[in-house]
Scaffold this motif. Structure first.
Motif, PDB file in Angstrom:
ATOM      1  N   GLY A 129     -45.925  42.722  29.508  1.00 18.65           N
ATOM      2  CA  GLY A 129     -47.304  42.823  29.997  1.00 18.65           C
ATOM      3  C   GLY A 129     -47.449  43.888  31.071  1.00 18.65           C
ATOM      4  N   TYR A 130     -46.483  43.983  31.963  1.00 18.15           N
ATOM      5  CA  TYR A 130     -46.548  45.035  32.994  1.00 18.15           C
ATOM      6  C   TYR A 130     -46.334  46.415  32.381  1.00 18.15           C
ATOM      7  N   ALA A 168     -51.648  34.502  38.701  1.00 18.73           N
ATOM      8  CA  ALA A 168     -52.827  35.367  38.852  1.00 18.73           C
ATOM      9  C   ALA A 168     -52.507  36.840  38.684  1.00 18.73           C
ATOM     10  N   ASP A 169     -51.216  37.179  38.551  1.00 21.01           N
ATOM     11  CA  ASP A 169     -50.834  38.602  38.560  1.00 21.01           C
ATOM     12  C   ASP A 169     -49.951  38.976  37.378  1.00 21.01           C
ATOM     13  N   GLN A 170     -50.066  38.210  36.283  1.00 22.94           N
ATOM     14  CA  GLN A 170     -49.213  38.474  35.119  1.00 22.94           C
ATOM     15  C   GLN A 170     -50.079  38.832  33.910  1.00 22.94           C
ATOM     16  N   PRO A 171     -50.243  40.145  33.638  1.00 22.08           N
ATOM     17  CA  PRO A 171     -51.121  40.583  32.554  1.00 22.08           C
ATOM     18  C   PRO A 171     -50.744  39.954  31.216  1.00 22.08           C
ATOM     19  N   GLY A 172     -51.773  39.501  30.490  1.00 22.02           N
ATOM     20  CA  GLY A 172     -51.552  38.898  29.175  1.00 22.02           C
ATOM     21  C   GLY A 172     -51.261  37.411  29.249  1.00 22.02           C
ATOM     22  N   LEU A 173     -50.848  36.933  30.409  1.00 25.04           N
ATOM     23  CA  LEU A 173     -50.438  35.531  30.560  1.00 25.04           C
ATOM     24  C   LEU A 173     -51.347  34.775  31.520  1.00 25.04           C
ATOM     25  N   GLY A 174     -51.422  35.265  32.746  1.00 18.60           N
ATOM     26  CA  GLY A 174     -52.303  34.672  33.744  1.00 18.60           C
ATOM     27  C   GLY A 174     -52.674  35.763  34.730  1.00 18.60           C
ATOM     28  N   LEU A 175     -53.895  36.273  34.577  1.00 17.54           N
ATOM     29  CA  LEU A 175     -54.313  37.418  35.402  1.00 17.54           C
ATOM     30  C   LEU A 175     -55.702  37.145  35.961  1.00 17.54           C
ATOM     31  N   GLN A 176     -55.815  37.281  37.271  1.00 22.40           N
ATOM     32  CA  GLN A 176     -57.106  37.047  37.918  1.00 22.40           C
ATOM     33  C   GLN A 176     -57.816  38.369  38.145  1.00 22.40           C
ATOM     34  N   THR A 177     -59.073  38.423  37.694  1.00 22.78           N
ATOM     35  CA  THR A 177     -59.920  39.573  37.984  1.00 22.78           C
ATOM     36  C   THR A 177     -61.199  39.010  38.592  1.00 22.78           C
ATOM     37  N   GLY A 178     -61.442  39.294  39.843  1.00 24.33           N
ATOM     38  CA  GLY A 178     -62.552  38.643  40.529  1.00 24.33           C
ATOM     39  C   GLY A 178     -62.270  37.152  40.573  1.00 24.33           C
ATOM     40  N   SER A 179     -63.225  36.365  40.122  1.00 21.09           N
ATOM     41  CA  SER A 179     -62.974  34.918  40.121  1.00 21.09           C
ATOM     42  C   SER A 179     -62.503  34.434  38.751  1.00 21.09           C
ATOM     43  N   ALA A 180     -62.410  35.371  37.798  1.00 24.92           N
ATOM     44  CA  ALA A 180     -62.042  34.971  36.431  1.00 24.92           C
ATOM     45  C   ALA A 180     -60.536  35.088  36.214  1.00 24.92           C
ATOM     46  N   TYR A 181     -60.008  34.148  35.421  1.00 27.14           N
ATOM     47  CA  TYR A 181     -58.600  34.186  35.039  1.00 27.14           C
ATOM     48  C   TYR A 181     -58.541  34.369  33.531  1.00 27.14           C
ATOM     49  N   GLU A 182     -57.583  35.177  33.074  1.00 20.22           N
ATOM     50  CA  GLU A 182     -57.434  35.344  31.634  1.00 20.22           C
ATOM     51  C   GLU A 182     -55.974  35.483  31.254  1.00 20.22           C
ATOM     52  N   GLY A 183     -55.687  35.190  29.978  1.00 21.37           N
ATOM     53  CA  GLY A 183     -54.326  35.312  29.481  1.00 21.37           C
ATOM     54  C   GLY A 183     -53.955  34.118  28.614  1.00 21.37           C
ATOM     55  N   PHE A 184     -52.777  34.198  28.019  1.00  8.77           N
ATOM     56  CA  PHE A 184     -52.329  33.157  27.098  1.00  8.77           C
ATOM     57  C   PHE A 184     -52.207  31.803  27.800  1.00  8.77           C
ATOM     58  N   ASP A 185     -51.613  31.788  28.987  1.00 12.80           N
ATOM     59  CA  ASP A 185     -51.498  30.511  29.710  1.00 12.80           C
ATOM     60  C   ASP A 185     -52.877  29.929  30.026  1.00 12.80           C
ATOM     61  N   ILE A 186     -53.812  30.793  30.329  1.00 12.72           N
ATOM     62  CA  ILE A 186     -55.178  30.325  30.639  1.00 12.72           C
ATOM     63  C   ILE A 186     -55.782  29.677  29.393  1.00 12.72           C
ATOM     64  N   GLU A 187     -55.567  30.314  28.230  1.00 16.11           N
ATOM     65  CA  GLU A 187     -56.112  29.753  26.987  1.00 16.11           C
ATOM     66  C   GLU A 187     -55.424  28.425  26.638  1.00 16.11           C
TER      67      GLU A 187
END
Ligand code: GLU
Length: 289
Positions: free
Chosen positions: A211-212, A57-76
């Motif tokens: 990413g950081y 949930a805290d890795q920009p570009g890979l797995g990042l949580q913003t609110g209830s949404a998750y985004e990043g390459f791993d999420i895709e």
């Protein structure tokens, strides 16, 4: 050893998907969905149309949580796998994991899958099964821009931050014991410590560190050293006994490599920095146990 940071990241990102990778048929085709015999991920997905997927949930570009949404390459990548198993995006429950709880979460059934910068290795294979790899990273160092640290060999006596339960933390302990290792449960805490000059370096996979370094609030403050000193093939973790599920996920990855969805997953996340999508090498999907 390996060029500049981003080139290195791109270079090590030669992917590994194997067509016949899982080897011979073990004769157990459980998961075909034809009744109560399908106990693994394939049967669950077919029956429930839902999956719980462990991600960072805290890795920009890979797995990042913003609110209830998750985004990043791993999420895709996780969405591609879910879709291939017949589960719509609305059927995915994201569950935040940290490095140390990935095996227990899989073993205890807290999650069905883990897609979380999760290195495939023999020790972990004794506890979980791994589809993939879908990406290969390498351990590197993030340091303040003016730092004189040039690689792991210059870490003697330096404070180095990493995450408990991770392969980079373990490698520092075994291969660079003169470094003073500080461990947190998540990399974002190491980054805060680096920004506050409480540690001299952060170590984990190059792609995570990049990413950081690219985050606005750290612009110009940090640099990735750019000399990866390990190979970290990223797998998709699932229950150790779910061999059929593992093979099915490898089939889904193989298809994603040719139908454009793998490339789109990259282009919409990590690829935004300009790094071209890795090539999916379909010869190495050999990890299913
Ligand atoms: N890929 C390494 C690992 O699985 C480091 C990244 C992480 O901790 O998620 O341990």
């Amino acid at each position: 050893m390996r060029m500049s940071r981003l080139t290195a990241i791109a270079a090590v990102a030669v992917l590994s998907l194997g067509v016949a990778a899982c080897g011979g048929d073990d004769g157990d085709d459980a998961g075909s969905g034809s009744g109560s015999g399908a106990s693994g991920i394939v049967g669950k997905a077919e029956k429930d149309k839902k999956l719980v997927i462990g991600v960072k949930a805290d890795q920009p570009g890979l797995g990042l949580q913003t609110g209830s949404a998750y985004e990043g390459f791993d999420i895709e990548i996780a969405k591609i796998i879910a879709k291939g198993l017949g589960v719509p995006e609305s059927g995915i429950e994201w569950k935040t994991t940290v490095s140390a709880n990935r095996e227990p979460f899989i073993q205890q059934g807290t999650v069905d899958l883990v897609v979380a910068t999760y290195t495939i290795n023999d020790e972990r294979k004794t506890k979980v099964n791994f589809a993939g790899p879908y990406y290969t990273a390498g351990q590197d160092l993030l340091v303040p821009t003016g730092s004189d640290i040039t690689g792991p060999e210059s870490l003697d006596g330096k404070k180095v931050c990493s995450v408990s339960g991770s392969t980079p933390a373990k490698r520092i302990q075994t291969d660079y014991p003169k470094a003073q290792l500080q461990q947190f449960d998540a990399y974002s805490k190491c980054i805060t410590a680096l920004a506050g000059n409480q540690v001299d370096a952060v170590t984990t996979d190059d792609i995570i560190l990049a990413g950081y370094a690219a985050q606005d609030q750290y612009a110009g403050k940090f640099k990735v050293v750019g000399k990866p000193f390990s190979t970290e093939p990223y797998g998709i973790g699932l229950k150790k006994d779910d061999s059929a599920g593992c093979k099915k996920i490898n089939e889904i990855l193989t298809a994603a490599g040719t139908d454009g969805s793998y490339k789109a997953a990259w282009d919409n996340t990590l690829g935004k920095s300009g790094t071209p999508a890795p090539t999916l090498d379909t010869s190495k999907l050999t990890n299913c146990g």
